[in-house]
Design an enzyme around this catalytic site. Structure first.
Site, PDB file in Angstrom:
ATOM      1  N   LYS A 188      38.143  37.112  44.709  1.00 27.34           N
ATOM      2  CA  LYS A 188      39.268  37.486  45.759  1.00 27.34           C
ATOM      3  C   LYS A 188      39.080  39.035  46.074  1.00 27.34           C
ATOM      4  O   LYS A 188      38.256  39.946  45.622  1.00 27.34           O
ATOM      5  CB  LYS A 188      40.640  37.172  45.048  1.00 27.34           C
TER       6      LYS A 188
HETATM    7  C1  PLP Z   1      41.464  31.306  43.838  1.00 26.43           C
HETATM    8  C2  PLP Z   1      42.482  30.190  44.702  1.00 26.43           C
HETATM    9  C3  PLP Z   1      43.620  29.633  44.005  1.00 26.43           C
HETATM   10  C4  PLP Z   1      43.778  30.075  42.337  1.00 26.43           C
HETATM   11  O1  PLP Z   1      43.490  31.304  42.158  1.00 26.43           O
HETATM   12  P1  PLP Z   1      43.451  31.711  40.486  1.00 26.43           P
HETATM   13  O2  PLP Z   1      43.884  32.951  40.548  1.00 26.43           O
HETATM   14  O3  PLP Z   1      41.979  31.505  40.118  1.00 26.43           O
HETATM   15  O4  PLP Z   1      44.339  30.756  39.677  1.00 26.43           O
HETATM   16  C5  PLP Z   1      44.381  28.854  44.650  1.00 26.43           C
HETATM   17  N1  PLP Z   1      44.439  28.773  45.839  1.00 26.43           N
HETATM   18  C6  PLP Z   1      43.418  28.986  46.596  1.00 26.43           C
HETATM   19  C7  PLP Z   1      43.405  28.835  48.136  1.00 26.43           C
HETATM   20  C8  PLP Z   1      42.401  29.905  45.995  1.00 26.43           C
HETATM   21  O5  PLP Z   1      41.301  30.134  46.793  1.00 26.43           O
END
Ligand code: PLP
Length: 387
Positions: A188
């Site tokens: 992210k």
């Molecule tokens: C990455 C992601 C999540 C989950 O995030 P984590 O921190 O890995 O639990 C949820 N929704 C979307 C759209 C994502 O891209």
């Protein structure tokens, strides 16, 4: 040519970790306090500052954040939550885990964001919440969405996993609205290794999330073991174990400082892809909405046109991999996974825009440390694949 840069695999994403962040982790490890403590507290303060929000609660992941935000709504079986099929599985999974029923609306063909003009028709007596996903960091059209929520008295949980630093009509995502959930997964826009947070302006919801993230205990551990805290606690709900560690927050403190710079570099690279690829018949690029927004460019996701490209998306990904270029797949339409087909009766044809995107979408390499010449390698590998 043996050892030139072409021999190195270029991943689709990699985190940027500064020496200061590494030093902070080491200091934390040596400090005697490595789980939830002063660094998490400071990181939450910094997030509140950055987002201009009264409550920011750090957790082990965005999935945990979505789960707790939904759990706090105390859904009854058959209560419905409206979301998008063009998302990561966690968005739908957490609705189910919190006891609700996912209801989907199709996405716009050019932005891949939930088509807000379709939400009103999906609202029923059982609808409790809307969960938009700011796809790739491009904010959903929130004004009409919040109008519908207000009219039907619905909660809004923004899955903002891609969108920290993004803005809608001059306001940062997380600085207004109901509930936002951010992710700090390594792919992210900023990372704590694993991690996430829930942001809200609702004191009641914030205290519910604070309770549920740590066993349902009415006190946080570091108060209990600190010099001034009491060692007694009460359990007032069966909670989860979703607290962020100080080791993670040590990274987050420095990532947040660098975030705007990360987004700027992502934007430069995304616009450069756009400028170079715009007339390629083999690809269809994303489009921009007409409202004012700041895109956080978490992902760069064209569609592969199989007729013009002479191959499908999977073939394209394999061909780039052979040329040492990594790609990602974000995402296949969630309603077509076996669990959702079997339990909610979704079938091919239900959401045609999402399905077309699902079959063709690919994430090209995009991360702040990527150089223009890395990007040129991606372009020439694609030229070679398509020739
Ligand atoms: C990455 C992601 C999540 C989950 O995030 P984590 O921190 O890995 O639990 C949820 N929704 C979307 C759209 C994502 O891209």
């Amino acid at each position: 040519m043996t050892n030139d840069s072409k021999e190195q695999f270029l991943p689709f994403s990699r985190p940027t970790i500064s020496q200061e962040a590494i030093d902070e982790v080491v200091t934390c490890l040596k400090s005697g306090w490595i789980t939830t403590g002063p660094r998490v507290k400071q990181f939450e303060e910094d997030l509140k500052n950055y987002l201009n929000a009264p409550y920011a609660l750090c957790l082990t992941s965005a999935t945990a954040g979505l789960h707790l935000a939904l759990t706090a709504l105390k859904l009854k079986p058959d209560d419905e939550v409206i979301t998008t099929p063009m998302t990561f599985a966690a968005t739908l999974n957490t609705i189910v885990l919190a006891g609700g029923t996912p209801v989907l609306v199709d996405v716009e063909p050019g932005t891949y964001n939930m088509d807000v003009t379709k939400i009103a028709k999906a609202v029923t007596k059982r609808t409790r919440a809307i969960m938009p996903v700011h796809f790739a960091g491009l904010p959903v059209d929130l004004d009409p969405l919040y109008d519908i929520a207000k009219k039907h008295n619905l909660r809004v949980i923004e899955d903002a996993a891609h969108a920290i630093g993004a803005e809608y009509k001059g306001k940062r995502i997380g600085s207004f609205g109901d509930i936002q959930v951010f992710s700090f997964h390594p792919n992210k826009n900023m990372t704590t290794g694993e991690g996430g947070c829930v942001v809200t302006r609702d004191e009641q919801l914030a205290s519910e999330v604070a309770l549920l993230r740590f066993h349902g205990m009415d006190r946080e551990a570091w108060n209990r073991f600190g010099k001034t805290g009491s060692q007694h606690y009460e359990i007032i709900a069966p909670g989860y174990k979703y607290n962020m560690m100080d080791i993670q927050a040590a990274l987050g403190l420095h990532q947040l400082k660098a975030l705007d710079g990360f987004i700027k570099r992502r934007t430069d690279l995304a616009l450069r892809y756009h400028a170079i690829l715009k007339d390629w018949p083999q690809l269809t690029l994303t489009t921009s909405p007409s409202y004012d927004r700041l895109h956080a460019w978490h992902l760069y996701t064209p569609l592969v046109n199989p007729e013009k490209a002479g191959m499908d998306r999977n073939g394209f990904m394999a061909a780039l991999k052979e040329r040492n270029i990594g790609t990602g797949l974000h995402y296949r339409a969630a309603h077509l996974y076996p669990y959702y087909r079997e339990n909610y009766g979704f079938k091919p044809g239900d959401f045609p825009n999402a399905e077309k995107i699902s079959d063709r979408i690919v994430s090209l390499p995009l991360f702040p440390l990527m150089s223009n010449s890395d990007q040129d390698r991606v372009i020439s590998a694609m030229k070679d694949v398509f020739k």
